[in-house]
Design a protein around this motif. Structure first.
Motif, PDB file in Angstrom:
ATOM      1  N   ASN A 471      -1.499  -1.987   3.695  1.00  0.00           N
ATOM      2  CA  ASN A 471      -2.400  -2.456   2.632  1.00  0.00           C
ATOM      3  C   ASN A 471      -1.677  -2.564   1.300  1.00  0.00           C
ATOM      4  O   ASN A 471      -1.867  -3.526   0.558  1.00  0.00           O
ATOM      5  CB  ASN A 471      -3.588  -1.505   2.477  1.00  0.00           C
ATOM      6  N   TYR A 475      -1.594  -6.066  -0.498  1.00  0.00           N
ATOM      7  CA  TYR A 475      -2.362  -6.359  -1.719  1.00  0.00           C
ATOM      8  C   TYR A 475      -1.520  -6.240  -3.002  1.00  0.00           C
ATOM      9  O   TYR A 475      -2.069  -6.172  -4.081  1.00  0.00           O
ATOM     10  CB  TYR A 475      -3.593  -5.445  -1.783  1.00  0.00           C
ATOM     11  N   ASP A 499       0.376   1.658  -5.281  1.00  0.00           N
ATOM     12  CA  ASP A 499       0.902   0.288  -5.425  1.00  0.00           C
ATOM     13  C   ASP A 499       0.506  -0.288  -6.778  1.00  0.00           C
ATOM     14  O   ASP A 499      -0.307   0.314  -7.510  1.00  0.00           O
ATOM     15  CB  ASP A 499       0.412  -0.595  -4.263  1.00  0.00           C
ATOM     16  N   ILE A 504      -9.024  -2.260  -6.620  1.00  0.00           N
ATOM     17  CA  ILE A 504     -10.360  -2.345  -5.990  1.00  0.00           C
ATOM     18  C   ILE A 504     -11.402  -1.995  -7.054  1.00  0.00           C
ATOM     19  O   ILE A 504     -11.280  -0.948  -7.714  1.00  0.00           O
ATOM     20  CB  ILE A 504     -10.495  -1.358  -4.799  1.00  0.00           C
ATOM     21  N   ILE A 512     -15.087   0.795   1.181  1.00  0.00           N
ATOM     22  CA  ILE A 512     -13.874   0.270   1.846  1.00  0.00           C
ATOM     23  C   ILE A 512     -13.526   1.000   3.146  1.00  0.00           C
ATOM     24  O   ILE A 512     -12.774   0.489   3.952  1.00  0.00           O
ATOM     25  CB  ILE A 512     -12.640   0.268   0.900  1.00  0.00           C
ATOM     26  N   TYR A 517     -15.373  -3.657   6.817  1.00  0.00           N
ATOM     27  CA  TYR A 517     -15.698  -3.985   5.420  1.00  0.00           C
ATOM     28  C   TYR A 517     -14.464  -4.500   4.702  1.00  0.00           C
ATOM     29  O   TYR A 517     -13.399  -3.893   4.736  1.00  0.00           O
ATOM     30  CB  TYR A 517     -16.273  -2.761   4.678  1.00  0.00           C
ATOM     31  N   ARG A 518     -14.626  -5.620   4.041  1.00  0.00           N
ATOM     32  CA  ARG A 518     -13.523  -6.199   3.258  1.00  0.00           C
ATOM     33  C   ARG A 518     -14.026  -6.508   1.854  1.00  0.00           C
ATOM     34  O   ARG A 518     -15.172  -6.903   1.678  1.00  0.00           O
ATOM     35  CB  ARG A 518     -13.013  -7.483   3.921  1.00  0.00           C
ATOM     36  N   VAL A 519     -13.124  -6.346   0.878  1.00  0.00           N
ATOM     37  CA  VAL A 519     -13.536  -6.546  -0.520  1.00  0.00           C
ATOM     38  C   VAL A 519     -13.327  -7.992  -0.946  1.00  0.00           C
ATOM     39  O   VAL A 519     -12.309  -8.595  -0.610  1.00  0.00           O
ATOM     40  CB  VAL A 519     -12.732  -5.620  -1.465  1.00  0.00           C
ATOM     41  N   SER A 522     -10.710 -10.978   0.008  1.00  0.00           N
ATOM     42  CA  SER A 522     -10.091 -10.623   1.290  1.00  0.00           C
ATOM     43  C   SER A 522     -11.132 -10.678   2.414  1.00  0.00           C
ATOM     44  O   SER A 522     -10.825 -10.502   3.573  1.00  0.00           O
ATOM     45  CB  SER A 522      -9.460  -9.243   1.219  1.00  0.00           C
ATOM     46  N   GLY A 529      -7.037 -10.096   7.009  1.00  0.00           N
ATOM     47  CA  GLY A 529      -7.471  -8.697   7.088  1.00  0.00           C
ATOM     48  C   GLY A 529      -8.537  -8.506   8.164  1.00  0.00           C
ATOM     49  O   GLY A 529      -9.272  -9.438   8.491  1.00  0.00           O
ATOM     50  N   THR A 530      -8.601  -7.310   8.715  1.00  0.00           N
ATOM     51  CA  THR A 530      -9.602  -7.039   9.760  1.00  0.00           C
ATOM     52  C   THR A 530     -10.741  -6.154   9.245  1.00  0.00           C
ATOM     53  O   THR A 530     -11.796  -6.069   9.854  1.00  0.00           O
ATOM     54  CB  THR A 530      -8.954  -6.311  10.947  1.00  0.00           C
ATOM     55  N   GLY A 531     -10.468  -5.433   8.146  1.00  0.00           N
ATOM     56  CA  GLY A 531     -11.486  -4.506   7.627  1.00  0.00           C
ATOM     57  C   GLY A 531     -11.557  -3.227   8.460  1.00  0.00           C
ATOM     58  O   GLY A 531     -12.505  -2.458   8.357  1.00  0.00           O
ATOM     59  N   LEU A 532     -10.520  -2.992   9.274  1.00  0.00           N
ATOM     60  CA  LEU A 532     -10.538  -1.804  10.138  1.00  0.00           C
ATOM     61  C   LEU A 532      -9.486  -0.763   9.738  1.00  0.00           C
ATOM     62  O   LEU A 532      -9.594   0.402  10.125  1.00  0.00           O
ATOM     63  CB  LEU A 532     -10.297  -2.209  11.596  1.00  0.00           C
ATOM     64  N   GLY A 533      -8.464  -1.201   8.960  1.00  0.00           N
ATOM     65  CA  GLY A 533      -7.347  -0.313   8.624  1.00  0.00           C
ATOM     66  C   GLY A 533      -7.799   1.020   8.019  1.00  0.00           C
ATOM     67  O   GLY A 533      -7.421   2.099   8.487  1.00  0.00           O
ATOM     68  N   LEU A 534      -8.646   0.957   6.978  1.00  0.00           N
ATOM     69  CA  LEU A 534      -9.057   2.197   6.307  1.00  0.00           C
ATOM     70  C   LEU A 534     -10.020   3.029   7.163  1.00  0.00           C
ATOM     71  O   LEU A 534     -10.083   4.249   7.019  1.00  0.00           O
ATOM     72  CB  LEU A 534      -9.684   1.880   4.939  1.00  0.00           C
ATOM     73  N   THR A 558      -3.503   0.573  -7.040  1.00  0.00           N
ATOM     74  CA  THR A 558      -4.350   1.513  -6.295  1.00  0.00           C
ATOM     75  C   THR A 558      -3.514   2.693  -5.832  1.00  0.00           C
ATOM     76  O   THR A 558      -2.331   2.529  -5.520  1.00  0.00           O
ATOM     77  CB  THR A 558      -4.932   0.806  -5.051  1.00  0.00           C
TER      78      THR A 558
HETATM   79  P1  ADP Z   1      -8.097  -4.896   5.763  1.00  0.00           P
HETATM   80  O1  ADP Z   1      -7.586  -5.108   7.115  1.00  0.00           O
HETATM   81  O2  ADP Z   1      -9.029  -5.944   5.282  1.00  0.00           O
HETATM   82  O3  ADP Z   1      -7.059  -4.538   4.800  1.00  0.00           O
HETATM   83  P2  ADP Z   1      -8.898  -2.198   5.367  1.00  0.00           P
HETATM   84  O4  ADP Z   1      -9.926  -1.408   6.018  1.00  0.00           O
HETATM   85  O5  ADP Z   1      -7.513  -1.712   5.457  1.00  0.00           O
HETATM   86  O6  ADP Z   1      -9.031  -3.664   5.913  1.00  0.00           O
HETATM   87  O7  ADP Z   1      -9.271  -2.334   3.868  1.00  0.00           O
HETATM   88  C1  ADP Z   1     -10.602  -2.613   3.494  1.00  0.00           C
HETATM   89  C2  ADP Z   1     -10.598  -3.353   2.193  1.00  0.00           C
HETATM   90  O8  ADP Z   1     -10.156  -2.509   1.135  1.00  0.00           O
HETATM   91  C3  ADP Z   1      -9.664  -4.499   2.201  1.00  0.00           C
HETATM   92  O9  ADP Z   1     -10.318  -5.653   2.631  1.00  0.00           O
HETATM   93  C4  ADP Z   1      -9.242  -4.602   0.767  1.00  0.00           C
HETATM   94  O10 ADP Z   1     -10.083  -5.458   0.082  1.00  0.00           O
HETATM   95  C5  ADP Z   1      -9.381  -3.224   0.203  1.00  0.00           C
HETATM   96  N1  ADP Z   1      -8.078  -2.559   0.089  1.00  0.00           N
HETATM   97  C6  ADP Z   1      -7.533  -1.658   0.920  1.00  0.00           C
HETATM   98  N2  ADP Z   1      -6.350  -1.217   0.474  1.00  0.00           N
HETATM   99  C7  ADP Z   1      -6.160  -1.810  -0.706  1.00  0.00           C
HETATM  100  C8  ADP Z   1      -5.096  -1.796  -1.687  1.00  0.00           C
HETATM  101  N3  ADP Z   1      -4.032  -1.038  -1.541  1.00  0.00           N
HETATM  102  N4  ADP Z   1      -5.233  -2.568  -2.763  1.00  0.00           N
HETATM  103  C9  ADP Z   1      -6.308  -3.329  -2.957  1.00  0.00           C
HETATM  104  N5  ADP Z   1      -7.331  -3.433  -2.081  1.00  0.00           N
HETATM  105  C10 ADP Z   1      -7.247  -2.690  -0.961  1.00  0.00           C
END
Ligand code: ADP
Length: 576
Positions: A471, A475, A499, A504, A512, A517-519, A522, A529-534, A558
């Motif tokens: 991420n 980003y 970073d 955000i 997030i 969920y994606r912001v 994105s 993005g998949t919205g699954l990483g976090l 962030t």
């Molecule tokens: P994605 O695969 O979309 O990154 P995540 O679950 O990892 O899914 O992140 C969810 C959302 O959080 C992202 O869509 C992004 O908008 C926001 N996000 C996560 N990490 C960061 C970051 N380091 N800087 C800015 N936005 C971030």
């Protein structure tokens, strides 16, 4: 035989107590009466002194009763009722009322001026006197012991009261023994009735040496058995109560004849709460009665104030086969809320997954169909194949992320955990992203301040580093810096990924970590993005009993901070 001995011992003891009490009372009253007689004597002698002083002043020899009465009027405190005035020979000259006449001999015998004696129940006090004419006489005062104002009054009452009490007790005892010996059935019946009414109290018939003794012994045996049965049943009921109330399921019984209900603790909690089970149970009972079935199962859902789902299993029990109406309904309530919650979550996940997969699949299928069906120029064909390739890769990433997410939702068995040094985990992950870092000219600073060589479970820590780093790179703008640091406090390991990226917005920061969920921008799926990483990061942190915090400012950058408790790792894996 034993009982007879106990009984006679009891009688002897009682007799002794009575005798001892009488003796004490006797000694006490003797002491009190002696004390009172001496007091009374003193008072009478005082009175005589007053009378003597009058007589000694007398010049004429006409001392009369009226003279005594006159003196009494002058001295109202004089108490004696009877006065006798005697001549020197002891003959009565003047007297008031009826009185004894023995003082002369008393005085003469004693040879003293003043003498006192108790005769019958009277106290006599006499004194020899001489008047101005030289006439010798004797003044004698007489007082009935009963008229004495300082008599044993209250003590006598107490003593009399005690004697009455003892007599009543004795009379009661005599009546009791008389009834026991002469009305054996009545006596036995009263004891047995008491035993039946109060089985918790010990009742026993006193066995005497007569024809009833055998029956009494059997009755005693029966009463003892009854008492033991009563206590055994009480203990069984208590145990049953305890078991029913400790159960993690609700139990309700409804007697259909008298409509009485029994509810265990768990059932009570949910039956009587607002919007509780009451209504649903009543309906269940009605349905069961109307359907004439003996078994019914239903799902009851409570929504407010909290979500609860119960599986209710209702059964009709025939209590007495001879009595058709003697029935009860037993309802067992299983709390299936956790299963239902998981089911609901899984349902939502499946819906989300299907939704996410639909876009790349539609796109792949659509472009592939066009390629197959239409004669397109080579450049368009190339562009379509590239789209298919990109969507296919995205689909692959999505499926891999879903699998990764599912994997992190359950704890990995202890023996399957791979332990790796944290430094090693970070550097190998940075290496994976080397090409992308080069492409975006991003510098990764690695700050590692952990004193000891700490090993951590790779299954949980690797996804955390991977997704946070991915991420941060994703980003961040070109020519920026990403910092990964690892510190150690007394209780925790602290991993930070900072970073200088897009940041955000504050209102998004809570959401997030939700799945898919994606912001903002994105959210556009074409961005990759998949919205699954976090969500994966959150799952892993939870498996380590840790916490994750985010701090971010739009267009500034962030920072994600992960806290991993050391004691948990120590106790669980003994690897630190
Ligand atoms: P994605 O695969 O979309 O990154 P995540 O679950 O990892 O899914 O992140 C969810 C959302 O959080 C992202 O869509 C992004 O908008 C926001 N996000 C996560 N990490 C960061 C970051 N380091 N800087 C800015 N936005 C971030």
């Amino acid at each position: 035989m034993k009982k007879t001995t106990t009984q006679s011992r009891l009688l002897v003891l009682l007799g002794l107590i009575v005798m001892l009490t009488c003796l004490i009372i006797g000694i006490f009253s003797h002491y009190m009466s002696q004390r009172d007689i001496s007091k009374q004597t003193y008072y009478l002698s005082e009175e005589i002194s007053t009378l003597v002083s009058y007589y000694e002043l007398e010049q004429e020899d006409n001392w009369q009763v009226s003279t005594f009465q006159d003196i009494r009027k002058k001295h109202p405190r004089l108490i004696s009722n009877h006065l006798i005035f005697l001549d020197a020979l002891g003959d009565s000259i003047e007297r008031t009322g009826e009185s004894l006449n023995r003082s002369s001999s008393l005085i003469i015998k004693s040879g003293n001026n003043l003498a006192s004696s108790v005769e019958e129940d009277r106290l006599l006090v006499s004194q020899a006197v001489v008047n101005q004419n030289g006439r010798i006489g004797i003044i004698q005062l007489e007082q009935s012991l009963h008229e004495y104002p300082y008599s044993l009054g209250p003590v006598t009452v107490i003593v009399k009261g005690l004697i009455v009490c003892l007599s009543v007790m004795l009379a009661g005892l005599i009546v009791y023994y008389y009834r026991r010996n002469n009305q054996p059935v009545k006596y036995a019946l009263s004891v047995v009735e008491e035993a039946l009414e109060h089985p918790e109290k010990q009742q026993e018939l006193i066995v005497t040496q007569n024809e009833w003794s055998l029956l009494y012994e059997k009755l005693n045996h029966l009463m003892k058995n009854n008492q033991q049965l009563y206590f055994r049943q009480l203990r069984a009921e208590e145990r049953l109560d305890y078991i029913l109330n400790s159960l993690e399921m609700g139990i309700i019984t409804i007697n259909l004849a008298d409509k009485t209900k029994f509810l265990n603790e768990m059932a009570t909690t949910f039956y009587y709460r607002p919007n509780g089970l009451k209504e649903a149970i009543n309906q269940l009972q009605e349905r069961l009665e109307q359907s004439h079935k003996t078994y019914l199962t239903e799902e009851i859902t409570l929504t407010l104030p909290s979500y609860k789902v119960f599986k209710a299993v209702a059964k009709v029990n025939q209590l007495n086969p001879q009595l058709a109406s003697a029935k009860e309904i037993v309802i067992v309530l299983y709390d299936v809320t956790p299963i239902k919650t998981i089911e609901r979550a899984h349902g939502a996940l499946i819906r989300n997954v299907a939704h996410e997969l639909k876009t790349p699949i539609t796109s792949i299928v659509g472009f592939a169909e066009t390629l197959l069906e239409e004669q397109l120029p080579l450049e368009t064909q190339q562009a379509f194949v590239e789209i298919i390739d990109k969507e296919g890769k995205r689909l692959n990433t999505l499926v891999n992320k879903i699998l990764e997410l599912l994997k992190t939702e359950h704890q990995t068995p202890e023996e399957q955990l791979v332990w790796e040094e944290i430094d090693q985990l970070i550097t190998s992950e940075i290496a994976v992203y080397e090409p992308l870092l080069k492409k975006k000219k991003i510098l990764v600073q690695h700050d590692y301040q952990v004193s000891t060589q700490i090993k951590l479970p790779e299954q949980y820590v690797q996804p955390i580093i991977k997704n946070l780093l991915e991420n941060a790179i994703h980003y961040s703008p070109i020519n920026s810096t990403v910092v990964i640091s690892m510190k150690e406090t007394k209780e925790e390991l602290v991993l930070t990924v900072i970073d200088e990226g897009i940041g955000i917005a504050e209102e998004e920061q809570d959401r997030i970590f939700e799945k898919f969920y994606r912001v903002g921008q994105s959210r556009d799926r074409r961005k990759g993005g998949t919205g699954l990483g976090l969500s994966i990061v959150k799952n892993c942190v939870e498996q380590l009993d840790g916490k994750i915090h985010v701090q971010s400012q739009v267009d500034k950058g962030t920072s994600f901070v992960v806290f991993i408790p050391k004691n948990h790792l120590l106790s669980r894996h003994s690897r630190l």
